[in-house]
Design a protein around this motif. Structure first.
Motif, mmCIF file in Angstrom:
data_model
loop_
_atom_site.group_PDB
_atom_site.id
_atom_site.type_symbol
_atom_site.label_atom_id
_atom_site.label_comp_id
_atom_site.label_asym_id
_atom_site.label_seq_id
_atom_site.Cartn_x
_atom_site.Cartn_y
_atom_site.Cartn_z
ATOM 1 N N HIS A 14 -7.677 -19.126 -1.664
ATOM 2 C CA HIS A 14 -8.317 -19.033 -2.998
ATOM 3 C C HIS A 14 -9.932 -19.396 -2.699
ATOM 4 C CE1 HIS A 14 -8.511 -19.284 -7.678
ATOM 5 N NE2 HIS A 14 -9.741 -18.987 -7.275
ATOM 6 N N HIS A 16 -13.964 -17.641 -3.183
ATOM 7 C CA HIS A 16 -14.937 -16.791 -3.749
ATOM 8 C C HIS A 16 -16.188 -16.460 -2.626
ATOM 9 C CE1 HIS A 16 -12.885 -16.249 -7.426
ATOM 10 N NE2 HIS A 16 -12.750 -17.495 -7.420
ATOM 11 N N LYS A 103 -6.867 -9.219 -6.835
ATOM 12 C CA LYS A 103 -7.231 -10.509 -7.713
ATOM 13 C C LYS A 103 -7.658 -10.045 -8.983
ATOM 14 C CE LYS A 103 -9.554 -14.298 -9.081
ATOM 15 N NZ LYS A 103 -8.834 -15.538 -9.263
ATOM 16 N N HIS A 196 -4.659 -21.943 -10.187
ATOM 17 C CA HIS A 196 -5.062 -23.149 -10.952
ATOM 18 C C HIS A 196 -3.725 -23.731 -11.356
ATOM 19 C CE1 HIS A 196 -9.082 -22.299 -10.284
ATOM 20 N NE2 HIS A 196 -8.824 -21.186 -10.954
ATOM 21 N N ASP A 254 -10.623 -22.728 -4.350
ATOM 22 C CA ASP A 254 -11.932 -22.173 -5.136
ATOM 23 C C ASP A 254 -13.186 -22.306 -4.474
ATOM 24 O OD1 ASP A 254 -12.023 -20.624 -7.320
ATOM 25 O OD2 ASP A 254 -11.809 -22.038 -8.898
#
Ligand SMILES: [Zn+2]
Length: 333
Positions: A14, A16, A103, A196, A254
């Protein structure tokens, strides 16, 4: 990283990547874990552009390291009659371009309000069918921390980001869970990784019921504000959960270039996340983070760690990223 961890082939599920000029910084963060492979997950922007071009650019530069999952392109909403079929057609198109999966952030209450289409409604019906048919995996962000619906408990930084959901104009947590239950009832073979921990870190009984009811879904460990504090409340219960569901949990941080661009504090914050997650999984008993906060580690065994760090991801996405399709070469054919 400072803590004395054993070396595992870790995949970060995960990440970005929004700023193409920050590729080297992302690579440096991944090398520090060390994380040989990682998964760039794209989301749509409010102006209907997406992060997809940035992910393709990264994969073109590092085809062996970067798995990429594309975002849906909502410019198709300009033609409402054909929107459902054009949205569904994007699954095959993403696969053709070399994306490894999809996603979906459209289950985040802020985004669900901006794109006011029920996730279990007609706009997305063809998307779920296509995803299930071709077994294209999805990283799916549904819901947010409970605090965001509570005016008194919603943190200032969350309010500034538009994540104060207390005014009644946002869907409730239970509404969104219901939409997901409806989708999974119709499409039980969807390969979904709920980001999450599906925001169930405080309710492991419910998390267990959900995973039992839907054998093809997993959770990722990308933190939300209190997730690892939640995990520290009852070490025995949490340990039993992680051992029982060792095939259903994926490592993810993340890591986000939108945090890196905030400067040294953002970089330090992103550097601290792998340390927190790895300490939680690997250390036996209490551990302290550099800020002084106390957490409870699980001290998981090597075979369980290997599943969470890479085996579960590889089962879903394959042992190496999908081949990158060079659009120029395709054109010349
Ligand atoms: Zn994320």
């Amino acid at each position: 990283m400072d803590a004395p961890f054993a070396s595992y082939p870790i995949i970060d599920s995960h990440v970005h990547f929004v700023h193409p000029e920050r590729m080297d910084e992302v690579l440096a963060l991944m090398d520090a874990v060390p994380c040989a492979r990682f998964h760039l997950v794209c989301i749509p922007n409010p102006d209907t552009t997406t992060h997809n071009p940035a992910a393709l650019y990264f994969k073109q530069s590092h085809p062996d390291r970067a798995y990429i999952s594309g975002a849906l392109d909502y410019s198709i909403l300009a033609d409402p009659t054909h929107a459902p079929e054009r949205l569904a057609a994007q699954i095959a198109a993403l696969k053709m371009q070399g994306f490894d999966g999809l996603k979906i952030i459209e289950g985040k209450p802020q985004v669900r309000k901006l794109l006011p289409y029920p996730l279990d409604g007609p706009l997305y019906a063809g998307v779920w069918a296509a995803l299930e048919r071709v077994q294209f995996p999805v990283v799916f962000h549904v819901n947010d921390p409970d605090e965001f619906w509570d005016k008194d408990r919603c943190p200032g930084w969350a309010r500034q980001s538009g994540w104060d959901y207390s005014d009644g104009s946002f869907p409730s947590k239970e509404d969104l869970y219901q939409e997901i239950d409806n989708i999974l009832e119709r499409h039980p073979s969807l390969k979904i990784i709920f980001a999450h921990f599906y925001f169930l870190s405080l309710d492991l009984e419910r998390a267990a019921r959900f995973l039992d009811a839907h054998p093809s879904v997993c959770f990722d460990l990308a933190p939300h504000i209190d997730m690892y504090r939640d995990f520290s409340h009852d070490p025995d219960e949490v340990n039993a959960f992680f051992v029982r569901y060792q095939d259903r949990i994926l490592y993810g941080t993340d890591t986000d270039t939108r945090t890196l661009v905030r400067g040294p504090d953002g970089v330090r914050f992103m550097q601290s996340i792998p340390l927190l997650i790895r300490s939680f999984l690997e250390m036996d008993g209490k551990f302290t983070m550099p800020g002084g906060e106390l957490y409870q580690g699980l001290g998981l065994q090597q075979n369980v760690l290997e599943k969470i760090y890479h085996i579960n991801f590889e089962r879903i996405y394959g042992e190496s990223p999908a081949l990158f399709k060079n659009p120029e070469r395709r054109k010349r054919k």
